[in-house]
Design a protein around this motif. Structure first.
Motif, mmCIF file in Angstrom:
data_model
loop_
_atom_site.group_PDB
_atom_site.id
_atom_site.type_symbol
_atom_site.label_atom_id
_atom_site.label_comp_id
_atom_site.label_asym_id
_atom_site.label_seq_id
_atom_site.Cartn_x
_atom_site.Cartn_y
_atom_site.Cartn_z
ATOM 1 N N ASN A 112 15.836 -17.356 -8.563
ATOM 2 C CA ASN A 112 16.320 -17.692 -7.227
ATOM 3 C C ASN A 112 15.170 -18.220 -6.388
ATOM 4 O OD1 ASN A 112 19.116 -16.768 -7.391
ATOM 5 N ND2 ASN A 112 18.278 -14.698 -7.500
ATOM 6 N N PRO A 113 15.316 -19.395 -5.771
ATOM 7 C CA PRO A 113 14.257 -19.928 -4.917
ATOM 8 C C PRO A 113 13.962 -19.015 -3.729
ATOM 9 C CG PRO A 113 15.856 -21.637 -5.474
ATOM 10 C CD PRO A 113 16.442 -20.339 -5.923
ATOM 11 N N ALA A 114 12.767 -19.148 -3.191
ATOM 12 C CA ALA A 114 12.351 -18.327 -2.048
ATOM 13 C C ALA A 114 13.288 -18.498 -0.862
ATOM 14 C CB ALA A 114 10.923 -18.685 -1.655
ATOM 15 N N ALA A 115 13.862 -19.705 -0.705
ATOM 16 C CA ALA A 115 14.775 -19.958 0.404
ATOM 17 C C ALA A 115 16.024 -19.090 0.333
ATOM 18 C CB ALA A 115 15.183 -21.433 0.424
ATOM 19 N N ILE A 116 16.320 -18.528 -0.827
ATOM 20 C CA ILE A 116 17.464 -17.636 -0.983
ATOM 21 C C ILE A 116 17.025 -16.173 -0.908
ATOM 22 C CG2 ILE A 116 19.236 -16.875 -2.630
ATOM 23 C CD1 ILE A 116 19.380 -19.768 -3.617
ATOM 24 N N VAL A 117 15.840 -15.877 -1.455
ATOM 25 C CA VAL A 117 15.369 -14.492 -1.521
ATOM 26 C C VAL A 117 14.929 -13.968 -0.162
ATOM 27 C CG1 VAL A 117 13.607 -12.971 -2.511
ATOM 28 C CG2 VAL A 117 14.685 -14.738 -3.929
ATOM 29 N N ALA A 139 20.787 -1.627 -8.055
ATOM 30 C CA ALA A 139 21.798 -1.075 -8.953
ATOM 31 C C ALA A 139 23.180 -1.645 -8.645
ATOM 32 C CB ALA A 139 21.815 0.445 -8.846
ATOM 33 N N ALA A 140 23.447 -1.971 -7.384
ATOM 34 C CA ALA A 140 24.764 -2.481 -6.994
ATOM 35 C C ALA A 140 24.933 -3.961 -7.294
ATOM 36 C CB ALA A 140 24.998 -2.232 -5.497
ATOM 37 N N LEU A 141 23.820 -4.716 -7.290
ATOM 38 C CA LEU A 141 23.894 -6.155 -7.553
ATOM 39 C C LEU A 141 23.998 -6.437 -9.045
ATOM 40 C CD1 LEU A 141 21.158 -7.432 -5.073
ATOM 41 C CD2 LEU A 141 23.636 -7.748 -4.851
ATOM 42 N N ARG A 142 24.645 -7.534 -9.379
ATOM 43 C CA ARG A 142 24.761 -7.922 -10.788
ATOM 44 C C ARG A 142 23.454 -8.535 -11.284
ATOM 45 N NH1 ARG A 142 29.702 -11.750 -11.812
ATOM 46 N NH2 ARG A 142 28.714 -12.919 -10.145
ATOM 47 N N PRO A 143 23.177 -8.394 -12.594
ATOM 48 C CA PRO A 143 22.020 -9.095 -13.157
ATOM 49 C C PRO A 143 22.175 -10.603 -12.999
ATOM 50 C CG PRO A 143 22.825 -7.432 -14.678
ATOM 51 C CD PRO A 143 23.850 -7.531 -13.575
ATOM 52 N N LEU A 144 21.070 -11.299 -12.876
ATOM 53 C CA LEU A 144 21.087 -12.758 -12.750
ATOM 54 C C LEU A 144 21.520 -13.374 -14.072
ATOM 55 C CD1 LEU A 144 20.376 -15.206 -10.929
ATOM 56 C CD2 LEU A 144 18.074 -15.121 -11.888
ATOM 57 N N ARG A 159 18.411 -10.672 -10.248
ATOM 58 C CA ARG A 159 19.661 -10.287 -9.580
ATOM 59 C C ARG A 159 20.362 -11.512 -8.995
ATOM 60 N NH1 ARG A 159 18.997 -6.623 -12.246
ATOM 61 N NH2 ARG A 159 19.115 -4.384 -11.797
ATOM 62 N N GLU A 160 21.722 -11.457 -9.038
ATOM 63 C CA GLU A 160 22.546 -12.521 -8.454
ATOM 64 C C GLU A 160 22.556 -12.391 -6.935
ATOM 65 O OE1 GLU A 160 24.086 -15.104 -9.515
ATOM 66 O OE2 GLU A 160 24.117 -14.864 -11.697
ATOM 67 N N LEU A 161 22.181 -13.474 -6.245
ATOM 68 C CA LEU A 161 22.168 -13.466 -4.783
ATOM 69 C C LEU A 161 23.163 -14.455 -4.176
ATOM 70 C CD1 LEU A 161 18.319 -13.253 -4.069
ATOM 71 C CD2 LEU A 161 19.946 -11.403 -4.531
ATOM 72 N N THR A 162 23.650 -15.396 -4.972
ATOM 73 C CA THR A 162 24.569 -16.408 -4.431
ATOM 74 C C THR A 162 26.004 -16.183 -4.870
ATOM 75 O OG1 THR A 162 24.082 -17.889 -6.295
ATOM 76 C CG2 THR A 162 22.757 -18.149 -4.292
ATOM 77 N N ARG A 163 26.215 -15.368 -5.900
ATOM 78 C CA ARG A 163 27.566 -15.080 -6.381
ATOM 79 C C ARG A 163 27.885 -13.616 -6.126
ATOM 80 N NH1 ARG A 163 27.759 -17.885 -12.410
ATOM 81 N NH2 ARG A 163 27.634 -20.076 -11.741
ATOM 82 N N LEU A 164 28.837 -13.389 -5.255
ATOM 83 C CA LEU A 164 29.254 -12.027 -4.944
ATOM 84 C C LEU A 164 30.227 -11.505 -6.002
ATOM 85 C CD1 LEU A 164 29.839 -12.479 -1.122
ATOM 86 C CD2 LEU A 164 28.048 -11.078 -2.172
#
Length: 621
Positions: free
Chosen positions: A304-309, A402-407, A341-346
């Motif tokens: 994930n790019p820094a702009a997302i993290v 733990a709650a977020l999905r793996p990337l 971790r997935e940050l753009t897909r809920l």
């Protein structure tokens, strides 16, 4: 992958029979070919019996006499990208290693008349989009839902669904098939599994249960060695040296924009619009040993790019440099979020956890049964940071991770043929940039790829797509429908057909919003037309006139010729978005109905038959 009959030094077949055999195996994948080899061996045994002749069922010979339905397990799979196939193959191998008779069959190769006699059935099926079946399971799904489906009082079964919980109807097709089998009187051995992107978390325990139940239900297969063997039509492929778990570091040779310029108005001189950029990437596979075919995909293990993290860290007021230990690994929180971790897909599970953490009744209500459309709208319009800002909550780093999905790795259709580019692989990447909730947004994987410079390295692997293959018979015509970056595999198709001297004609339907800024690979297509590598090119630019014009409209305009090509044996391919695929399918059904003088049901059956024959393939996402 398509069947390529091996060269035989001595053949008892006359020439016309050889040609007929080539047409029979045209488009079949490995599982179908293994089944066919066993079937023909069975015919030979019936004519001239040989004691204990082994029937090759599925991916390998069991070395056992032909099992009756009551003595074997049937592992049935429907797969869009190959994940369900791999899980099914793993289960079949485990059953075989346990000495049990097993048959592995892809859903579109399964003789539905045999369902009534099955006694033990394991179904592994992926989900396409919002709860739909994968293309190779459409026919089986319709049969099971229809009036011809038999009562199944003697069948025992279990279902494993593969899906993506960023969709509201998670594993929808597997739930419906599980319920339908029970409705037909079959006995459910254990609860259906629903695997998210981290497939093995659910698939592993499900396979263990399936093996235990099979051991209780079936007799061990006879161990006597066969006295005759069956030669496969094509040898089994070796296990890949690189995968998503161990990718190859490919050097970036080129990364350039191929969005055209707007030659009118204030955007003159700019490459496309600010929110629309398409890039062409070329990577080296030198020294990897990786091989691919047109139709395959390249998998990326991105970050994930820094702009997302960074906005996520800011919204939670967490220290990105803090070390966090989880699952035996210790990393900074920033590294966990960037690379793991997935940050753009809920996903629904995360939203449920966050609703509890934030005590957000509004969010919790969206997860209730009957709110599928509202939840789907949320999943499609919100990233993680949007949820954190809209419903603030305090999270400890360990709990959040733990709650977020793996990337999950991302797959991109390969846009090149090795016959032309050698030890390289080319991609066509639409860089996702947009505004949401008043903030500029960047796609996770496409943003990562766009930022790669020449000389950088990217972790990659090959993802085979056996359902999206050129015809084995090079004299067959092909029709390709690929708007936008959906044109990528068709660049590979045309290159391959040109380099191998295929005699069949090539017809491409391409579309985008604007001629000036969206005609991808324009000069290449023009050159291909001049050289005779491309026979027809139909274009649709949706925003260059007052009315919207899409590829499905061009298909309808050329309906008579499209139908004639299909009637003459042409193969049809569609690549692009799921919504586009549905619109194109509807247009094709209307074309077949009109020019074939068929009613809607018969036109539907015509297209389903094309899919079953491997002559209508889709790669939609």
């Amino acid at each position: 992958m398509s069947a390529v009959p091996p060269a035989l030094s001595v053949s008892p077949l006359p020439e016309e029979r050889k040609a007929l055999l080539a047409r029979v195996v045209d488009g079949l994948d490995s599982a179908s070919l293994w089944w066919l080899s066993g079937f023909t061996a069975g015919l030979a045994q019936a004519a001239h019996p040989a004691p204990q002749l082994a029937l090759l069922q599925g991916a390998a010979a069991t070395g056992a006499p032909l099992a009756t339905p009551g003595e074997r397990a049937t592992v049935l799979y429907g797969s869009q990208t190959g994940n369900a196939r791999r899980v099914a193959e793993g289960l079949a191998s485990e059953l075989e290693a346990a000495g049990l008779a097993v048959r592995l069959v892809r859903t579109d190769a399964y003789p539905t008349r045999e369902l009534a006699s099955e006694r033990l059935l394991y179904l592994v099926i992926s989900t396409q989009g919002e709860g739909d079946p994968p293309d190779d399971a459409i026919g089986f799904t319709e049969f099971l839902k229809g009036r011809r489906a038999p009562r199944l009082p003697e069948l025992k079964f279990a279902v494993l669904g593969l899906g993506d919980s960023s969709y509201a109807d998670f594993c929808g097709i597997s739930r419906r098939l599980d319920a339908r089998l029970a409705e037909l009187g079959a006995t459910r051995l254990f609860a259906a599994g629903e695997a998210d992107l981290d497939i093995d978390t659910v698939a592993g325990p499900w396979r263990t249960q399936a093996l235990e139940q099979a051991r209780r239900t079936l007799k061990p297969a006879a161990s006597a060695a066969p006295t005759a063997t069956v030669t496969p039509l094509r040898p089994a492929a070796a296990a890949p040296a690189y995968s998503h778990a161990a990718p190859f570091q490919a050097e970036v040779l080129a990364n350039q924009s191929i969005s055209g310029r707007d030659f009118k108005g204030p955007a003159f001189g700019q490459h496309g619009a600010a929110d629309k950029q398409v890039r062409h990437l070329e990577l080296s596979l030198q020294g990897s040993g990786l091989s691919y075919q047109p139709g395959d995909a390249l998998g990326f293990v991105h970050r994930n790019p820094a702009a997302i993290v960074e906005p996520v860290l800011e919204a939670l007021a967490l220290d990105g440099d803090a070390q966090v230990s989880l699952q035996g690994h210790s990393r900074s929180l920033r590294d966990w979020l960037a690379g793991h971790r997935e940050l753009t897909r809920l996903s629904r599970p995360f939203l449920a956890a966050h609703a509890a953490q934030a005590r957000a009744s509004e969010l919790n209500a969206l997860l209730a049964p009957g709110r599928t459309s509202d939840l789907s709208a949320l999943l499609g319009s919100h990233q993680l940071v949007d949820v954190l800002r809209r419903w603030p909550a305090e999270w400890e780093p360990e709990g959040l991770l733990a709650a977020l999905r793996p990337l999950a790795p991302r797959l991109y259709s390969i846009a090149s043929s090795r016959a032309r580019v050698g030890e390289e692989v080319h991609l066509t990447v639409d860089v996702l940039r947009y505004q949401a909730h008043g903030v500029d947004r960047l796609g996770s994987a496409s943003g990562y790829l766009a930022a790669l410079a020449e000389g950088d390295h990217a972790p990659v692997y090959i993802e085979a797509n056996d359902r999206f293959r050129l015809p084995a018979d090079p004299a067959r015509d092909i029709i390709m429908v690929g708007p936008g970056t959906g044109v990528a595999p068709f660049r590979a198709f045309v290159q391959e057909r040109a380099e191998t001297g295929a005699a069949g004609r090539n017809w491409l339907f391409f579309g985008s919003q604007h001629f000036n800024s969206g005609f991808l690979y324009q000069s290449e297509w023009q050159d291909a037309l001049r050289r005779g590598e491309l026979d027809r090119l139909d274009l649709a630019f949706s925003r260059d006139q007052a009315h919207k014009l899409y590829v499905q409209h061009r298909l309808r305009e050329r309906g008579r010729q499209v139908y004639d090509w299909l009637q003459s044996g042409a193969h049809l391919y569609v690549c692009g978005s799921i919504a586009m695929g549905k619109d194109v399918h509807a247009a094709l059904q209307d074309i077949v109905a009109e020019h074939g003088a068929l009613d809607a049901q018969d036109a539907h059956d015509f297209l389903t038959a094309l899919q079953s024959e491997g002559r209508y393939a889709r790669d939609v996402y």
